[in-house]
Enzyme design. Structure first.
Site, PDB file in Angstrom:
ATOM      1  N   TYR A 293       0.809  -1.222   0.000  1.00  0.00           N
ATOM      2  CA  TYR A 293       0.000   0.000   0.000  1.00  0.00           C
ATOM      3  C   TYR A 293       0.846   1.277   0.000  1.00  0.00           C
ATOM      4  O   TYR A 293       0.491   2.246  -0.681  1.00  0.00           O
ATOM      5  CB  TYR A 293      -0.987  -0.021   1.169  1.00  0.00           C
ATOM      6  CG  TYR A 293      -2.179  -0.913   0.907  1.00  0.00           C
ATOM      7  CD1 TYR A 293      -3.310  -0.419   0.264  1.00  0.00           C
ATOM      8  CD2 TYR A 293      -2.164  -2.251   1.282  1.00  0.00           C
ATOM      9  CE1 TYR A 293      -4.400  -1.237   0.009  1.00  0.00           C
ATOM     10  CE2 TYR A 293      -3.253  -3.077   1.029  1.00  0.00           C
ATOM     11  CZ  TYR A 293      -4.365  -2.568   0.394  1.00  0.00           C
ATOM     12  OH  TYR A 293      -5.439  -3.383   0.116  1.00  0.00           O
TER      13      TYR A 293
ATOM     14  N   GLU B 121      -8.564  -7.559   4.814  1.00  0.00           N
ATOM     15  CA  GLU B 121      -7.718  -8.594   4.213  1.00  0.00           C
ATOM     16  C   GLU B 121      -7.017  -9.421   5.279  1.00  0.00           C
ATOM     17  O   GLU B 121      -6.877 -10.642   5.135  1.00  0.00           O
ATOM     18  CB  GLU B 121      -6.714  -7.928   3.268  1.00  0.00           C
ATOM     19  CG  GLU B 121      -7.361  -7.391   2.000  1.00  0.00           C
ATOM     20  CD  GLU B 121      -6.584  -6.263   1.348  1.00  0.00           C
ATOM     21  OE1 GLU B 121      -5.379  -6.104   1.644  1.00  0.00           O
ATOM     22  OE2 GLU B 121      -7.194  -5.525   0.549  1.00  0.00           O
TER      23      GLU B 121
ATOM     24  N   TYR C 278     -14.959 -18.005  -5.392  1.00  0.00           N
ATOM     25  CA  TYR C 278     -14.068 -18.235  -6.523  1.00  0.00           C
ATOM     26  C   TYR C 278     -12.654 -18.498  -6.016  1.00  0.00           C
ATOM     27  O   TYR C 278     -12.349 -18.290  -4.836  1.00  0.00           O
ATOM     28  CB  TYR C 278     -14.052 -17.032  -7.466  1.00  0.00           C
ATOM     29  CG  TYR C 278     -13.687 -15.710  -6.805  1.00  0.00           C
ATOM     30  CD1 TYR C 278     -12.363 -15.371  -6.567  1.00  0.00           C
ATOM     31  CD2 TYR C 278     -14.680 -14.811  -6.422  1.00  0.00           C
ATOM     32  CE1 TYR C 278     -12.020 -14.168  -5.950  1.00  0.00           C
ATOM     33  CE2 TYR C 278     -14.349 -13.602  -5.806  1.00  0.00           C
ATOM     34  CZ  TYR C 278     -13.022 -13.294  -5.579  1.00  0.00           C
ATOM     35  OH  TYR C 278     -12.689 -12.107  -4.970  1.00  0.00           O
TER      36      TYR C 278
ATOM     37  N   GLN D 196      -9.485 -15.008 -11.795  1.00  0.00           N
ATOM     38  CA  GLN D 196     -10.424 -15.587 -10.850  1.00  0.00           C
ATOM     39  C   GLN D 196     -11.512 -16.372 -11.589  1.00  0.00           C
ATOM     40  O   GLN D 196     -12.053 -15.895 -12.600  1.00  0.00           O
ATOM     41  CB  GLN D 196     -11.088 -14.507  -9.994  1.00  0.00           C
ATOM     42  CG  GLN D 196     -10.169 -13.860  -8.984  1.00  0.00           C
ATOM     43  CD  GLN D 196      -9.244 -12.830  -9.590  1.00  0.00           C
ATOM     44  OE1 GLN D 196      -9.609 -12.121 -10.516  1.00  0.00           O
ATOM     45  NE2 GLN D 196      -8.025 -12.749  -9.061  1.00  0.00           N
ATOM     46  N   TYR D 197     -11.839 -17.572 -11.047  1.00  0.00           N
ATOM     47  CA  TYR D 197     -12.893 -18.411 -11.623  1.00  0.00           C
ATOM     48  C   TYR D 197     -13.753 -18.975 -10.492  1.00  0.00           C
ATOM     49  O   TYR D 197     -13.244 -19.465  -9.484  1.00  0.00           O
ATOM     50  CB  TYR D 197     -12.293 -19.561 -12.440  1.00  0.00           C
ATOM     51  CG  TYR D 197     -11.458 -19.081 -13.615  1.00  0.00           C
ATOM     52  CD1 TYR D 197     -12.058 -18.504 -14.737  1.00  0.00           C
ATOM     53  CD2 TYR D 197     -10.073 -19.182 -13.586  1.00  0.00           C
ATOM     54  CE1 TYR D 197     -11.301 -18.043 -15.802  1.00  0.00           C
ATOM     55  CE2 TYR D 197      -9.310 -18.727 -14.654  1.00  0.00           C
ATOM     56  CZ  TYR D 197      -9.924 -18.155 -15.750  1.00  0.00           C
ATOM     57  OH  TYR D 197      -9.165 -17.693 -16.808  1.00  0.00           O
TER      58      TYR D 197
ATOM     59  N   THR E 211     -21.653 -19.953 -13.606  1.00  0.00           N
ATOM     60  CA  THR E 211     -20.814 -20.824 -12.786  1.00  0.00           C
ATOM     61  C   THR E 211     -21.098 -20.783 -11.285  1.00  0.00           C
ATOM     62  O   THR E 211     -21.260 -21.844 -10.674  1.00  0.00           O
ATOM     63  CB  THR E 211     -19.320 -20.564 -13.075  1.00  0.00           C
ATOM     64  OG1 THR E 211     -19.039 -19.158 -12.985  1.00  0.00           O
ATOM     65  CG2 THR E 211     -18.950 -21.044 -14.470  1.00  0.00           C
ATOM     66  N   PRO E 212     -21.182 -19.616 -10.626  1.00  0.00           N
ATOM     67  CA  PRO E 212     -21.473 -19.672  -9.184  1.00  0.00           C
ATOM     68  C   PRO E 212     -22.884 -20.180  -8.898  1.00  0.00           C
ATOM     69  O   PRO E 212     -23.136 -20.759  -7.839  1.00  0.00           O
ATOM     70  CB  PRO E 212     -21.290 -18.219  -8.728  1.00  0.00           C
ATOM     71  CG  PRO E 212     -21.502 -17.396  -9.942  1.00  0.00           C
ATOM     72  CD  PRO E 212     -20.959 -18.222 -11.069  1.00  0.00           C
TER      73      PRO E 212
ATOM     74  N   VAL F 120     -19.202  -9.584  -9.932  1.00  0.00           N
ATOM     75  CA  VAL F 120     -18.630  -9.038 -11.160  1.00  0.00           C
ATOM     76  C   VAL F 120     -17.186  -9.476 -11.228  1.00  0.00           C
ATOM     77  O   VAL F 120     -16.442  -9.317 -10.272  1.00  0.00           O
ATOM     78  CB  VAL F 120     -18.691  -7.496 -11.191  1.00  0.00           C
ATOM     79  CG1 VAL F 120     -18.134  -6.977 -12.518  1.00  0.00           C
ATOM     80  CG2 VAL F 120     -20.115  -7.015 -11.001  1.00  0.00           C
ATOM     81  N   PHE F 121     -16.775 -10.030 -12.367  1.00  0.00           N
ATOM     82  CA  PHE F 121     -15.373 -10.365 -12.565  1.00  0.00           C
ATOM     83  C   PHE F 121     -14.757  -9.355 -13.520  1.00  0.00           C
ATOM     84  O   PHE F 121     -15.426  -8.781 -14.361  1.00  0.00           O
ATOM     85  CB  PHE F 121     -15.225 -11.789 -13.093  1.00  0.00           C
ATOM     86  CG  PHE F 121     -15.539 -12.811 -12.038  1.00  0.00           C
ATOM     87  CD1 PHE F 121     -14.622 -13.103 -11.043  1.00  0.00           C
ATOM     88  CD2 PHE F 121     -16.763 -13.444 -12.008  1.00  0.00           C
ATOM     89  CE1 PHE F 121     -14.915 -14.025 -10.041  1.00  0.00           C
ATOM     90  CE2 PHE F 121     -17.071 -14.362 -11.025  1.00  0.00           C
ATOM     91  CZ  PHE F 121     -16.138 -14.654 -10.040  1.00  0.00           C
TER      92      PHE F 121
END
Length: 397
Positions: free
Chosen positions: A98, A140, A188, A204-205, A276-277, A384-385
């Site tokens: 950061y 995080e 994902y 990401q998938y 997919t999800p 949203v990807f």
């Protein structure tokens, strides 16, 4: 909370910063990658950088966060922060990165705005930045603490299934023979591959099996290029080169679009590879013998292009009170309804909780239709990807 003095300065300078934010983010990324080329090679999505969508997303998120701070000083925009934090955690972003971003972002602001960046202005926007950065770092840190995998881990492909001409499913087990950590339906994983030029790119998938599966399973749509955007580097690599026996790097599962335990009527709406999800959610509901109302809506180019259509249909049919409505632009006869998605043709029960995944235009349309049918905004959840443009614009609403 933003200090009163900084809030007044940010409010006064927000129009100027907002008007210049596109130039600022362009200068920022140029400076960042000149100083740290490894970030573009091994962390940032090179396709999004080439298309310019990543800088738009960064600009939108900064502007949305600053606007929210001055308009709603009593609360944080946690929806936006959680969404960004999950994506950061899946990429392995760490607190020490950061200050690097701060250095190059504020140098870019000074370059673009020049003398307008007084000490007071710089101090106010620095406060904005660190309020956002520290909030993300805290979220995080919590995500990392909950995860059983702190870094990308090697997984072996045990099966590849070509679902359609452009979609393939990959099933993997841990290469070290260890256990498959738990996850929640809708989450994902980040998938890392080493490309021909030596770059390590990450995408990401969504996981497509219900929690408890003995494998990690995800489906990848090949992204073709055109005159405006480059082809998907990772999706095309996976389709062209990855078969059973190959090894990929996977992150722990992340993502906050997860199926919650509720008796409310559910609506699972998807388009294209956004299915997919929803497949993981539907399988979980069917395994749990869910008795509540579940409405499944999907839009696609044609039945042949509808990835995982068999699973989509089968899991919905197993539900005690389930209905599947498919919309196809082509070849709809006997397989679904013709044309684009239209919720006027679908029952939306009072108190419905909706989950959406698909292209941004699709989700905007479905969200507006759900709101018009009386669904509460807080009960409409979406994934949203890619650069999260819609979220960046709407997070402060």
């Amino acid at each position: 909370m933003l200090s009163e003095q900084s809030a007044a300065t940010v409010r006064a300078t927000l129009p100027a910063v907002g008007a210049a934010i596109g130039d600022i983010t362009e200068r920022f990324y140029a400076r960042l990658f000149a100083a740290h080329p490894e970030l573009l090679r091994d962390l940032f999505n090179r396709g999004n950088q080439a298309a310019g969508t990543q800088k738009q997303a960064l600009a939108g998120s900064i502007a949305a966060f600053a606007t929210h701070l001055v308009d709603h000083p009593e609360r944080r925009p946690d929806l936006m922060l959680r969404r960004i934090a999950h994506k950061h955690a899946s990429l392995g972003i760490r607190p020490e990165q950061y200050p690097v971003v701060h250095e190059h972002l504020f140098a870019a602001i000074a370059e673009v705005l020049g003398e307008a960046v007084t000490e007071e202005v710089a101090a106010a926007w620095t406060e904005v930045y660190w309020l956002m950065a520290n909030a993300l770092i805290d979220i995080e840190r919590t995500l990392y603490a909950r995860s059983e995998e702190s870094a990308l881990r090697e997984w072996t492909v045990v099966e590849r299934i070509d679902e359609t001409a452009d979609v393939a499913t990959f099933r993997l087990r841990p290469a070290d023979g260890g256990p498959v950590p738990p996850y929640r339906a809708g989450q994902y994983v980040s998938v890392g591959v080493r490309l021909a030029d030596g770059a390590r790119q990450i995408r990401q998938y969504s996981l497509t099996a219900a929690p408890g599966s003995p494998v990690r399973q995800f489906a990848v749509k090949r992204v073709p290029g055109d005159a405006a955007t480059p082809e998907g580097e990772v999706s095309n690599h996976l389709h062209a080169h990855v078969r059973a026996g190959d090894v990929l790097e996977l992150s722990a599962p992340y993502g906050d679009l997860v199926l919650e335990d509720t008796d409310a009527p559910l609506l699972l709406a998807s388009a294209g590879i956004g299915v997919t999800p929803m497949i993981a959610m539907l399988e979980q509901l069917s395994l749990e013998e869910h008795t509540g109302r579940v409405t499944v809506v999907h839009a696609d180019r044609s039945p042949a292009a509808h990835a995982l259509r068999g699973d989509h249909t089968a899991y919905a049919a197993k539900l005690a009170d389930g209905e599947a409505v498919f919309f196809y632009e082509e070849d709809a006869e006997g397989a679904g309804r013709p044309g684009l998605v239209d919720l006027d043709a679908v029952e939306v029960a009072p108190g419905t909780v909706a989950y959406l995944c698909g292209p941004l235009p699709f989700m905007r349309v479905v969200r507006e239709q759900l709101l018009a049918r009386g669904v509460a905004p807080a009960d409409i959840h979406y994934e949203v990807f890619g650069p999260d443009l819609w979220l960046a614009k709407d997070a402060a609403a």
